[in-house]
Design a protein around this motif. Structure first.
Motif, short mmCIF file in Angstrom:
data_model
loop_
_atom_site.label_atom_id
_atom_site.label_comp_id
_atom_site.label_asym_id
_atom_site.label_seq_id
_atom_site.Cartn_x
_atom_site.Cartn_y
_atom_site.Cartn_z
N ARG A 1 31.30 22.55 3.66
CA ARG A 1 29.88 22.88 3.61
C ARG A 1 29.24 22.42 4.89
O ARG A 1 29.72 21.48 5.55
N VAL A 2 28.15 23.07 5.26
CA VAL A 2 27.39 22.67 6.43
C VAL A 2 25.93 23.02 6.16
O VAL A 2 25.63 24.13 5.71
N SER A 3 25.03 22.06 6.39
CA SER A 3 23.62 22.28 6.10
C SER A 3 22.99 23.17 7.18
O SER A 3 23.50 23.28 8.30
N ARG A 4 21.88 23.76 6.85
CA ARG A 4 21.15 24.61 7.78
C ARG A 4 20.69 23.80 8.99
O ARG A 4 20.75 24.28 10.13
N GLU A 5 20.25 22.58 8.74
CA GLU A 5 19.79 21.75 9.86
C GLU A 5 20.94 21.38 10.79
O GLU A 5 20.78 21.36 12.01
N ASP A 6 22.11 21.09 10.21
CA ASP A 6 23.28 20.80 11.05
C ASP A 6 23.68 22.04 11.86
O ASP A 6 24.06 21.93 13.03
N LEU A 7 23.60 23.20 11.21
CA LEU A 7 23.93 24.44 11.92
C LEU A 7 23.03 24.64 13.13
O LEU A 7 23.48 25.06 14.20
N LYS A 8 21.75 24.36 12.97
CA LYS A 8 20.82 24.51 14.09
C LYS A 8 21.21 23.59 15.25
O LYS A 8 21.16 23.99 16.41
N LEU A 9 21.62 22.36 14.92
CA LEU A 9 22.03 21.42 15.97
C LEU A 9 23.31 21.89 16.65
O LEU A 9 23.44 21.81 17.87
N VAL A 10 24.25 22.38 15.85
CA VAL A 10 25.51 22.88 16.39
C VAL A 10 25.25 24.04 17.34
O VAL A 10 25.79 24.09 18.47
N MET A 11 24.43 24.99 16.90
CA MET A 11 24.18 26.16 17.73
C MET A 11 23.44 25.80 19.02
O MET A 11 23.70 26.37 20.08
N ALA A 12 22.55 24.81 18.94
CA ALA A 12 21.84 24.36 20.14
C ALA A 12 22.81 23.74 21.14
O ALA A 12 22.71 23.97 22.36
N THR A 13 23.77 22.96 20.65
CA THR A 13 24.76 22.35 21.53
C THR A 13 25.65 23.43 22.17
O THR A 13 25.98 23.34 23.36
N ILE A 14 26.02 24.43 21.39
CA ILE A 14 26.83 25.53 21.94
C ILE A 14 26.06 26.25 23.04
O ILE A 14 26.58 26.53 24.12
N ILE B 1 29.50 31.15 13.18
CA ILE B 1 29.99 30.19 12.18
C ILE B 1 30.04 30.92 10.85
O ILE B 1 29.09 31.63 10.49
N GLN B 2 31.15 30.75 10.11
CA GLN B 2 31.38 31.55 8.91
C GLN B 2 31.95 30.69 7.79
O GLN B 2 32.32 29.54 8.01
N GLN B 3 32.02 31.28 6.60
CA GLN B 3 32.58 30.57 5.44
C GLN B 3 33.45 31.54 4.64
O GLN B 3 33.05 32.68 4.39
N ASP B 4 34.64 31.08 4.24
CA ASP B 4 35.53 31.97 3.50
C ASP B 4 35.27 31.87 2.00
O ASP B 4 34.39 31.14 1.54
N ARG B 5 36.05 32.63 1.23
CA ARG B 5 35.81 32.73 -0.22
C ARG B 5 36.08 31.42 -0.95
O ARG B 5 35.62 31.21 -2.07
N ASN B 6 36.86 30.53 -0.32
CA ASN B 6 37.16 29.23 -0.94
C ASN B 6 36.25 28.12 -0.42
O ASN B 6 36.46 26.95 -0.75
N GLY B 7 35.28 28.47 0.40
CA GLY B 7 34.32 27.49 0.88
C GLY B 7 34.64 26.89 2.23
O GLY B 7 33.83 26.12 2.77
N HIS B 8 35.81 27.17 2.80
CA HIS B 8 36.14 26.63 4.11
C HIS B 8 35.23 27.23 5.18
O HIS B 8 34.98 28.43 5.20
#
Length: 389
Positions: free
Chosen positions: A86-99, A154-161
């Motif tokens: 799992r990854v939170s929306r706020e963490d995603l924003k930080l990750v994308m900003a770093t990228i 960033i994506q998520q599969d059917r098992n949550g990975h």
């Protein structure tokens, strides 16, 4: 396979019900090339390109065609599974900003050249005349995304990975090589009074000629460069995830494949040059990636090795409208809502961005269904956040 056209010197085999007339005429041109072998294969994501449909496969007898590879030599996909569930929306924003801070986008390059050890080594410079001239410039391009339909998602599969995916190519290096050899082929074809009409944009080089061998070596270097480019971007994405979420995240070995190249292969009892332009190798048991458009699912697949497609499959969803057409006809607010309603962090800001909106592309689920004889679906990846070039 959906249908076979038998009106030309060799068959045209299609994995879709309807192909726009411009792309169909290009397929007919391919089938009339004097060196085209056995049949032409057209994938379910096909649409018009320069000289040859994107989503087309041409097998050629002792002949190589620069425009049947295209200008973004080695363009392809990289996919990596993470240990995250799992990854939170706020963490995603930080990750994308770093990228965004570490991976130049669009026409941007690095300000200083990257180290030599990140580059494929050219070896004999005499065998790579264009690469030799462009090598230092290419050191500023490796690890950059480019524009158009290139993306980091960033994506998520059917098992949550949680997964991530990179789509990029050989940047200006491939463009320079492609243009140099296509121009050379045009000049030589005029000198030889080639039977292939100039208007078809399919000037060719005999594979056993000096020019054909030079192009093949330089094209192969660009394929390696594009793979190294995606791999460097992969490392930057892994860094962004570890830096912003957890240093303990682990990553699977990447799947890293190209979909614009030519290769020497054996098909129907003959060694030929298989040109895949917007098509992916799908040999039996071979893992591949078929990405969706911004806001739709992507697929990890395993090839069946179907001989009728020259062991190939589609490279994506495929455009259903051109870039300018999408900017004029698509509804910006509707396209944004489509992504917002799914909770996707996206790159749609203004009308210019509509060229890469989901509405500009074919239905990826239909594209996958149309090639059930070419690939088996291994995993479905739902988008969480996307950066477009």
């Amino acid at each position: 396979m959906k249908k076979t056209i038998l009106s030309e010197p060799i068959p045209i085999k299609l994995w879709l019900d309807d192909l726009e007339e411009g792309a169909m005429q290009q397929a007919r041109n391919l089938a009339n090339l004097p060196f085209a072998f056995h049949h032409i294969a057209i994938m379910p994501d096909a649409h018009v390109g320069y000289g040859m449909p994107i989503g087309g496969i041409l097998a050629a007898d002792n002949t190589i065609v620069p425009n049947a590879v295209g200008v973004d030599i080695g363009c392809g996909m990289c996919a990596v599974q993470t240990s995250l569930h799992r990854v939170s929306r706020e963490d995603l924003k930080l990750v994308m900003a770093t990228i965004r801070a570490s991976v130049p986008l669009g026409f941007a390059h690095h300000r200083t050249p990257m180290p030599h050890d990140l580059m494929p080594q050219p070896g004999d410079r005499a065998a790579l005349p264009v690469i030799t001239v462009e090598y230092d410039n290419a050191r500023t391009q490796i690890g950059t995304l480019g524009g158009g339909n290139h993306f980091i998602e960033i994506q998520q599969d059917r098992n949550g990975h949680v997964w991530f995916m990179v789509h990029s190519g050989s940047r200006n290096l491939g463009f320079r090589v492609a243009n140099h050899y296509n121009k050379l082929a045009v000049e030589l074809n005029k000198r030889w009074r080639s039977p292939v009409p100039t208007a078809w944009q399919l000037a060719f080089l005999p594979f056993d000629s000096r020019e054909g061998q030079l192009y093949y070596r330089e094209m192969s270097y660009c394929v390696a460069f594009a793979e190294a480019n995606r791999d460097l971007i992969r490392r930057q994405v892994e860094y962004a995830l570890r830096e912003n979420i957890s240093p303990d995240i682990s990553f699977s070995a990447p799947i890293n494949i190209a979909h614009n190249y030519a290769a020497v292969e054996s098909h129907f009892g003959k060694k030929v040059l298989v040109h895949r332009k917007g098509a992916t190798s799908a040999r039996a048991g071979e893992h591949g990636i078929i990405p969706g458009s911004q806001g739709s699912n992507s697929y990890l697949v395993c090839g069946t090795g179907n001989a009728e497609s020259f062991a190939s499959c589609s490279h994506g969803a495929g455009r259903r409208m051109g870039r300018k057409q999408a900017q004029k006809q698509l509804d910006l607010e509707r396209e944004k809502r489509r992504l917002d309603d799914q909770g996707i962090l996206h790159a749609l800001r203004g009308r210019r961005d509509l060229e890469e909106a989901a509405g500009a592309y074919k239905d990826i689920d239909e594209v996958i269904a149309n090639q059930a004889d070419l690939v088996d679906v291994v995993e479905v990846l739902k988008p969480l956040a996307v950066i477009k070039g």
